[in-house]
Design a protein around this motif. Sequence first.
Motif, PDB file in Angstrom:
ATOM      1  N   GLY A  86      49.341  35.815  42.926  1.00 49.52           N
ATOM      2  CA  GLY A  86      48.231  36.145  42.036  1.00 49.52           C
ATOM      3  C   GLY A  86      47.142  35.098  42.083  1.00 49.52           C
ATOM      4  O   GLY A  86      45.954  35.412  42.121  1.00 49.52           O
ATOM      5  N   ALA A  87      47.536  33.824  42.077  1.00 49.63           N
ATOM      6  CA  ALA A  87      46.559  32.738  42.151  1.00 49.63           C
ATOM      7  C   ALA A  87      45.826  32.770  43.492  1.00 49.63           C
ATOM      8  O   ALA A  87      44.611  32.541  43.544  1.00 49.63           O
ATOM      9  CB  ALA A  87      47.249  31.396  41.952  1.00 49.63           C
ATOM     10  N   LEU A  88      46.535  33.069  44.556  1.00 51.67           N
ATOM     11  CA  LEU A  88      45.908  33.154  45.875  1.00 51.67           C
ATOM     12  C   LEU A  88      44.848  34.252  45.899  1.00 51.67           C
ATOM     13  O   LEU A  88      43.742  34.047  46.409  1.00 51.67           O
ATOM     14  CB  LEU A  88      46.967  33.427  46.943  1.00 51.67           C
ATOM     15  CG  LEU A  88      46.471  33.588  48.368  1.00 51.67           C
ATOM     16  CD1 LEU A  88      45.974  32.251  48.892  1.00 51.67           C
ATOM     17  CD2 LEU A  88      47.567  34.131  49.250  1.00 51.67           C
ATOM     18  N   LEU A  89      45.161  35.398  45.339  1.00 52.01           N
ATOM     19  CA  LEU A  89      44.193  36.491  45.313  1.00 52.01           C
ATOM     20  C   LEU A  89      42.984  36.160  44.453  1.00 52.01           C
ATOM     21  O   LEU A  89      41.853  36.497  44.793  1.00 52.01           O
ATOM     22  CB  LEU A  89      44.857  37.769  44.800  1.00 52.01           C
ATOM     23  CG  LEU A  89      45.814  38.440  45.763  1.00 52.01           C
ATOM     24  CD1 LEU A  89      46.494  39.619  45.097  1.00 52.01           C
ATOM     25  CD2 LEU A  89      45.094  38.892  47.018  1.00 52.01           C
ATOM     26  N   ILE A  90      43.204  35.495  43.340  1.00 49.91           N
ATOM     27  CA  ILE A  90      42.088  35.152  42.450  1.00 49.91           C
ATOM     28  C   ILE A  90      41.180  34.107  43.085  1.00 49.91           C
ATOM     29  O   ILE A  90      39.956  34.226  43.056  1.00 49.91           O
ATOM     30  CB  ILE A  90      42.623  34.671  41.088  1.00 49.91           C
ATOM     31  CG1 ILE A  90      43.207  35.854  40.327  1.00 49.91           C
ATOM     32  CG2 ILE A  90      41.524  34.013  40.268  1.00 49.91           C
ATOM     33  CD1 ILE A  90      43.947  35.476  39.074  1.00 49.91           C
ATOM     34  N   PHE A  91      41.759  33.067  43.672  1.00 48.55           N
ATOM     35  CA  PHE A  91      40.950  31.974  44.209  1.00 48.55           C
ATOM     36  C   PHE A  91      40.238  32.330  45.508  1.00 48.55           C
ATOM     37  O   PHE A  91      39.217  31.748  45.834  1.00 48.55           O
ATOM     38  CB  PHE A  91      41.791  30.719  44.407  1.00 48.55           C
ATOM     39  CG  PHE A  91      42.215  30.088  43.110  1.00 48.55           C
ATOM     40  CD1 PHE A  91      41.300  29.848  42.109  1.00 48.55           C
ATOM     41  CD2 PHE A  91      43.529  29.741  42.896  1.00 48.55           C
ATOM     42  CE1 PHE A  91      41.672  29.275  40.913  1.00 48.55           C
ATOM     43  CE2 PHE A  91      43.919  29.161  41.705  1.00 48.55           C
ATOM     44  CZ  PHE A  91      42.988  28.928  40.708  1.00 48.55           C
ATOM     45  N   THR A  92      40.761  33.285  46.266  1.00 50.53           N
ATOM     46  CA  THR A  92      40.109  33.653  47.526  1.00 50.53           C
ATOM     47  C   THR A  92      39.178  34.839  47.368  1.00 50.53           C
ATOM     48  O   THR A  92      38.595  35.286  48.359  1.00 50.53           O
ATOM     49  CB  THR A  92      41.158  33.974  48.603  1.00 50.53           C
ATOM     50  OG1 THR A  92      41.955  35.062  48.162  1.00 50.53           O
ATOM     51  CG2 THR A  92      42.002  32.778  48.922  1.00 50.53           C
ATOM     52  N   GLN A  93      39.033  35.344  46.173  1.00 53.83           N
ATOM     53  CA  GLN A  93      38.223  36.537  45.969  1.00 53.83           C
ATOM     54  C   GLN A  93      36.756  36.319  46.339  1.00 53.83           C
ATOM     55  O   GLN A  93      36.118  37.198  46.888  1.00 53.83           O
ATOM     56  CB  GLN A  93      38.324  36.967  44.507  1.00 53.83           C
ATOM     57  CG  GLN A  93      37.969  38.401  44.280  1.00 53.83           C
ATOM     58  CD  GLN A  93      38.371  38.831  42.877  1.00 53.83           C
ATOM     59  OE1 GLN A  93      38.439  38.017  41.985  1.00 53.83           O
ATOM     60  NE2 GLN A  93      38.623  40.104  42.710  1.00 53.83           N
ATOM     61  N   GLY A  94      36.227  35.149  46.076  1.00 48.75           N
ATOM     62  CA  GLY A  94      34.820  34.915  46.354  1.00 48.75           C
ATOM     63  C   GLY A  94      34.566  34.121  47.614  1.00 48.75           C
ATOM     64  O   GLY A  94      33.436  33.739  47.888  1.00 48.75           O
ATOM     65  N   SER A  95      35.564  33.897  48.403  1.00 49.62           N
ATOM     66  CA  SER A  95      35.373  33.061  49.583  1.00 49.62           C
ATOM     67  C   SER A  95      35.322  33.909  50.857  1.00 49.62           C
ATOM     68  O   SER A  95      35.539  35.113  50.836  1.00 49.62           O
ATOM     69  CB  SER A  95      36.499  32.038  49.690  1.00 49.62           C
ATOM     70  OG  SER A  95      37.707  32.677  50.042  1.00 49.62           O
ATOM     71  N   ALA A  96      35.073  33.249  51.958  1.00 52.21           N
ATOM     72  CA  ALA A  96      34.997  33.939  53.250  1.00 52.21           C
ATOM     73  C   ALA A  96      36.385  34.285  53.778  1.00 52.21           C
ATOM     74  O   ALA A  96      36.506  35.046  54.738  1.00 52.21           O
ATOM     75  CB  ALA A  96      34.277  33.052  54.257  1.00 52.21           C
TER      76      ALA A  96
END
Length: 49
Positions: free
Chosen positions: A30-40
């Motif tokens: 869940g944390a991985l999906l949240i933190f990478t949502q706005g990145s390339a």
Amino acid sequence: MTLLKELWLFLRVRKKLWLLPFIITLLLLGALLIFTQGSAVAPFIYTLF
């Protein structure tokens, strides 16, 4: 923090410590999906799921 404390007490008292790795894995995903949502990296992460 009380939620984590109560969860730990529940797992310990009911002898459900085998659930702990599943809970940690779900939290990390869940944390991985949240933190990478706005990145390339986001398009590459979403192809895994």
